[in-house]
Design an enzyme around this catalytic site. Structure first.
Site, PDB file in Angstrom:
ATOM      1  N   ILE A 149       0.837  -1.199   0.000  1.00  0.00           N
ATOM      2  CA  ILE A 149       0.000   0.000   0.000  1.00  0.00           C
ATOM      3  C   ILE A 149       0.874   1.252   0.000  1.00  0.00           C
ATOM      4  O   ILE A 149       0.679   2.158  -0.817  1.00  0.00           O
ATOM      5  CB  ILE A 149      -0.960  -0.014   1.208  1.00  0.00           C
ATOM      6  CG1 ILE A 149      -1.956  -1.175   1.058  1.00  0.00           C
ATOM      7  CG2 ILE A 149      -1.692   1.317   1.345  1.00  0.00           C
ATOM      8  CD1 ILE A 149      -2.814  -1.450   2.277  1.00  0.00           C
TER       9      ILE A 149
ATOM     10  N   ASP B  77      10.891   2.815   6.106  1.00  0.00           N
ATOM     11  CA  ASP B  77      10.532   1.409   6.286  1.00  0.00           C
ATOM     12  C   ASP B  77      11.672   0.739   7.039  1.00  0.00           C
ATOM     13  O   ASP B  77      12.841   1.085   6.839  1.00  0.00           O
ATOM     14  CB  ASP B  77      10.325   0.728   4.920  1.00  0.00           C
ATOM     15  CG  ASP B  77       9.542  -0.565   5.040  1.00  0.00           C
ATOM     16  OD1 ASP B  77       8.409  -0.633   4.543  1.00  0.00           O
ATOM     17  OD2 ASP B  77      10.056  -1.541   5.651  1.00  0.00           O
TER      18      ASP B  77
ATOM     19  N   ASP C  80      -9.016   5.152  10.015  1.00  0.00           N
ATOM     20  CA  ASP C  80      -9.906   4.099   9.491  1.00  0.00           C
ATOM     21  C   ASP C  80      -9.865   2.841  10.358  1.00  0.00           C
ATOM     22  O   ASP C  80     -10.693   1.955  10.188  1.00  0.00           O
ATOM     23  CB  ASP C  80      -9.445   3.758   8.062  1.00  0.00           C
ATOM     24  CG  ASP C  80     -10.408   2.829   7.327  1.00  0.00           C
ATOM     25  OD1 ASP C  80     -11.624   3.086   7.371  1.00  0.00           O
ATOM     26  OD2 ASP C  80      -9.941   1.846   6.729  1.00  0.00           O
TER      27      ASP C  80
ATOM     28  N   GLU D 136     -12.655  -2.634  17.555  1.00  0.00           N
ATOM     29  CA  GLU D 136     -13.668  -2.260  16.562  1.00  0.00           C
ATOM     30  C   GLU D 136     -14.946  -3.041  16.806  1.00  0.00           C
ATOM     31  O   GLU D 136     -14.881  -4.224  17.151  1.00  0.00           O
ATOM     32  CB  GLU D 136     -13.133  -2.537  15.150  1.00  0.00           C
ATOM     33  CG  GLU D 136     -11.929  -1.658  14.823  1.00  0.00           C
ATOM     34  CD  GLU D 136     -11.358  -1.884  13.421  1.00  0.00           C
ATOM     35  OE1 GLU D 136     -11.852  -2.776  12.704  1.00  0.00           O
ATOM     36  OE2 GLU D 136     -10.418  -1.146  13.065  1.00  0.00           O
TER      37      GLU D 136
ATOM     38  N   HIS E   1     -13.228   1.238   9.170  1.00  0.00           N
ATOM     39  CA  HIS E   1     -12.355   0.209   8.583  1.00  0.00           C
ATOM     40  C   HIS E   1     -12.822  -0.187   7.174  1.00  0.00           C
ATOM     41  O   HIS E   1     -13.016  -1.365   6.869  1.00  0.00           O
ATOM     42  CB  HIS E   1     -12.295  -1.037   9.487  1.00  0.00           C
ATOM     43  CG  HIS E   1     -11.035  -1.838   9.275  1.00  0.00           C
ATOM     44  ND1 HIS E   1     -10.407  -2.526  10.269  1.00  0.00           N
ATOM     45  CD2 HIS E   1     -10.284  -2.052   8.158  1.00  0.00           C
ATOM     46  CE1 HIS E   1      -9.335  -3.132   9.784  1.00  0.00           C
ATOM     47  NE2 HIS E   1      -9.246  -2.863   8.506  1.00  0.00           N
TER      48      HIS E   1
ATOM     49  N   GLY F 209     -11.169   1.048   4.386  1.00  0.00           N
ATOM     50  CA  GLY F 209     -10.096   1.375   3.437  1.00  0.00           C
ATOM     51  C   GLY F 209     -10.088   0.440   2.237  1.00  0.00           C
ATOM     52  O   GLY F 209      -9.933   0.864   1.099  1.00  0.00           O
ATOM     53  N   GLY F 210     -10.246  -0.842   2.510  1.00  0.00           N
ATOM     54  CA  GLY F 210     -10.175  -1.817   1.412  1.00  0.00           C
ATOM     55  C   GLY F 210     -11.534  -2.269   0.932  1.00  0.00           C
ATOM     56  O   GLY F 210     -11.629  -3.182   0.104  1.00  0.00           O
TER      57      GLY F 210
HETATM   58  N1  NAD Z   1      -7.861   0.006   6.278  1.00  0.00           N
HETATM   59  C1  NAD Z   1      -8.055  -1.092   5.594  1.00  0.00           C
HETATM   60  O1  NAD Z   1      -9.182  -1.438   5.237  1.00  0.00           O
HETATM   61  C2  NAD Z   1      -6.874  -1.932   5.216  1.00  0.00           C
HETATM   62  C3  NAD Z   1      -6.929  -2.712   4.047  1.00  0.00           C
HETATM   63  C4  NAD Z   1      -5.799  -3.436   3.679  1.00  0.00           C
HETATM   64  C5  NAD Z   1      -4.673  -3.427   4.487  1.00  0.00           C
HETATM   65  N2  NAD Z   1      -4.662  -2.702   5.640  1.00  0.00           N
HETATM   66  C6  NAD Z   1      -3.489  -2.669   6.510  1.00  0.00           C
HETATM   67  O2  NAD Z   1      -2.512  -1.809   5.905  1.00  0.00           O
HETATM   68  C7  NAD Z   1      -1.210  -2.175   6.349  1.00  0.00           C
HETATM   69  C8  NAD Z   1      -0.255  -2.247   5.170  1.00  0.00           C
HETATM   70  O3  NAD Z   1      -0.680  -3.253   4.264  1.00  0.00           O
HETATM   71  P1  NAD Z   1       0.325  -3.752   3.110  1.00  0.00           P
HETATM   72  O4  NAD Z   1      -0.421  -4.744   2.285  1.00  0.00           O
HETATM   73  O5  NAD Z   1       0.977  -2.599   2.465  1.00  0.00           O
HETATM   74  O6  NAD Z   1       1.385  -4.528   4.028  1.00  0.00           O
HETATM   75  P2  NAD Z   1       2.886  -4.905   3.659  1.00  0.00           P
HETATM   76  O7  NAD Z   1       3.231  -6.044   4.537  1.00  0.00           O
HETATM   77  O8  NAD Z   1       3.036  -5.050   2.186  1.00  0.00           O
HETATM   78  O9  NAD Z   1       3.726  -3.598   4.086  1.00  0.00           O
HETATM   79  C9  NAD Z   1       4.005  -3.244   5.400  1.00  0.00           C
HETATM   80  C10 NAD Z   1       5.339  -2.533   5.390  1.00  0.00           C
HETATM   81  O10 NAD Z   1       5.548  -1.939   6.664  1.00  0.00           O
HETATM   82  C11 NAD Z   1       6.916  -2.095   7.006  1.00  0.00           C
HETATM   83  N3  NAD Z   1       7.015  -1.930   8.457  1.00  0.00           N
HETATM   84  C12 NAD Z   1       6.590  -2.751   9.435  1.00  0.00           C
HETATM   85  N4  NAD Z   1       6.781  -2.215  10.646  1.00  0.00           N
HETATM   86  C13 NAD Z   1       7.341  -1.005  10.416  1.00  0.00           C
HETATM   87  C14 NAD Z   1       7.757   0.056  11.263  1.00  0.00           C
HETATM   88  N5  NAD Z   1       7.622  -0.024  12.595  1.00  0.00           N
HETATM   89  N6  NAD Z   1       8.318   1.152  10.720  1.00  0.00           N
HETATM   90  C15 NAD Z   1       8.431   1.243   9.358  1.00  0.00           C
HETATM   91  N7  NAD Z   1       8.063   0.285   8.506  1.00  0.00           N
HETATM   92  C16 NAD Z   1       7.512  -0.815   9.033  1.00  0.00           C
HETATM   93  C17 NAD Z   1       7.263  -3.465   6.492  1.00  0.00           C
HETATM   94  O11 NAD Z   1       8.653  -3.644   6.343  1.00  0.00           O
HETATM   95  C18 NAD Z   1       6.530  -3.457   5.154  1.00  0.00           C
HETATM   96  O12 NAD Z   1       7.313  -2.950   4.108  1.00  0.00           O
HETATM   97  C19 NAD Z   1      -1.381  -3.510   7.080  1.00  0.00           C
HETATM   98  O13 NAD Z   1      -1.358  -3.291   8.465  1.00  0.00           O
HETATM   99  C20 NAD Z   1      -2.756  -3.988   6.644  1.00  0.00           C
HETATM  100  O14 NAD Z   1      -3.373  -4.804   7.595  1.00  0.00           O
HETATM  101  C21 NAD Z   1      -5.739  -1.939   6.004  1.00  0.00           C
END
Ligand code: NAD
Length: 398
Positions: free
Chosen positions: A151, A170, A253, A258, A281, A283-284
């Site tokens: 994302i 990251d 979000d 929740e 929640h 977002g997706g």
């Molecule tokens: N709001 C929604 O509806 C919704 C929908 C989809 C995903 N999400 C959430 O969004 C987040 C990201 O999803 P994604 O698919 O991109 O995940 P992803 O695993 O592809 O990316 C997460 C990134 O965060 C980095 N990371 C982890 N801890 C960190 C920290 N403390 N500091 C800096 N970087 C850090 C990781 O190295 C990784 O690159 C997840 O928590 C997921 O659950 C939310």
């Protein structure tokens, strides 16, 4: 093959499987553990969303289940170890809603920069508050992305297309896309940018990383977004920063706790604050993401059934064999110990079966070998393959 699809999956899932010759039964709700154990008897494939728990007990009762499709992002509802031990492939759709989250983040950034919720509320209350005070274009402004995964990195590209200057942090080494600049610490990012957006994953170590100290470190009058995980942020501290004006707006979000059902009551220290956008929640949650999930997971199940492909399986080693031009294909899932491949090939040699092609992959304790044979496999060959002591499962693919 017969598939049971639960939890009102997108119709595309059913039509894709049906077109592949798989008999499909669809049900709208989730099933309890006991119901699932009873009903699964007649099925080879199971499709679920997040509400059906596929426990070790369910899988122990149906060890011949071929695959489970999680038509959602997460797979916490499935006992993955129990599935792997029985050679049951699990597939999900990790990327199908990435774009939806990115679009909501962009919408939130623009809405906060233009104070849209404040303008909207005033006008609904009958107040014509026409002014440019505190309203900004996002072009040329700095965006700090924390977590540059699926994302975060896609948001980086879209935000840059809108003219934002993107910085990211990251914990892993990540390729900077476009003109995005990497920060070497979270603190460096907080010192640099005007808008901070969190896209980190749900690892335990991320609990409370965005606390009062980090919020105080943000530049005065920054904007803040969290569309990742609720437990990452101290929302009481965020509220204080919003009330004092240190943070000029927030879009949230995800929350530490929740409500379970639609219509349930929601509470948060962030409720009622101006220029704060709260979403449940979602977002997706778009129709496009649902359709993409339906297509993505059904295609993975179909390919696994038809070719043995485990591309993007959550739990099995990855092999992507195309369609076979040989007489027959057999998939062999086994415990990954030295010498298994030799034993499998010994079976073919002893039964005078010529190997037309063969691919092997391993993942942790599990090995997976797909063999195309020059002649049809007799029941004796299949029995002998099942007799190899390390065998977890043998599946003949026509
Ligand atoms: N709001 C929604 O509806 C919704 C929908 C989809 C995903 N999400 C959430 O969004 C987040 C990201 O999803 P994604 O698919 O991109 O995940 P992803 O695993 O592809 O990316 C997460 C990134 O965060 C980095 N990371 C982890 N801890 C960190 C920290 N403390 N500091 C800096 N970087 C850090 C990781 O190295 C990784 O690159 C997840 O928590 C997921 O659950 C939310």
């Amino acid at each position: 093959m017969r598939a049971l699809l639960l939890e009102n999956l997108h119709p595309l899932a059913s039509s894709l499987l049906t077109e592949a010759g798989i008999e499909v039964e669809s049900r709208s709700g989730a099933l309890s553990e006991d119901e699932l154990i009873t009903v699964l008897e007649r099925f080879d494939l199971l499709g679920i969303r997040s509400k059906t728990e596929v426990t070790g007990r369910v899988l122990a009762a149906h060890p011949d289940l071929v695959a489970v499709g999680a038509f959602c992002i997460g797979t916490n509802q499935i006992d993955l170890d129990a599935a792997t031990e029985r050679g049951i492939a699990v597939f999900n759709a990790p990327y199908s809603n990435t774009r939806s989250v990115v679009e909501l983040a962009i919408a939130n950034i623009i809405a906060m920069a233009r104070r849209l919720t404040v303008r909207d509320k005033a006008l609904h209350a009958g107040v014509w508050d026409k002014s440019s005070d505190g309203s900004h274009e996002i072009r040329g402004r700095t965006l700090g992305i924390v977590g540059y995964g699926n994302i975060g990195s896609q948001l980086s590209v879209v935000a840059e297309m809108l003219g934002m200057q993107v910085y990211f942090y990251d914990t892993e080494e990540k390729l900077a896309l476009g003109n995005a600049r990497r920060c070497s610490s979270l603190e460096e990012l907080l010192d640099t940018v005007e808008t901070v957006t969190l896209h980190v994953d749900g690892r335990a170590g991320n609990a409370g990383i965005f606390d009062a100290t980090r919020i105080a470190r943000m530049r005065p009058r920054s904007l803040f977004l969290n569309l990742s995980r609720g437990f990452v942020v101290d929302y009481d501290a965020l509220r204080d920063a919003l009330v004092s004006g240190h943070v000029a707006g927030a879009a949230v979000d995800v929350f530490p706790v929740e409500p379970v059902r639609r219509g349930d009551r929601f509470d948060s220290p962030l409720r009622g604050l101006p220029n704060v956008i709260l979403t449940p929640h979602v977002g997706g949650s778009t129709e496009e993401a649902q359709e993409d999930i339906g297509r993505f997971v059904a295609t993975k199940l179909r390919n696994y059934v038809q070719t043995g492909s485990t591309a993007l399986s959550v739990n099995l080693p990855t092999l992507t064999p195309g369609h076979s031009s040989h007489a027959q294909r057999v998939a062999h899932i086994h415990h990954n110990t030295p010498g298994v491949l030799a034993k499998v090939n010994q079976v073919f040699a002893e039964h005078d079966v010529n190997i037309g092609g063969q691919v092997l992959a391993t993942r942790g304790q599990t090995g997976y070998v797909v063999t195309d044979t020059g002649s049809d496999l007799s029941p004796a060959v299949v029995r002998a393959l099942r007799g190899v002591p390390e065998t977890i499962r043998v599946r003949v693919i026509d």
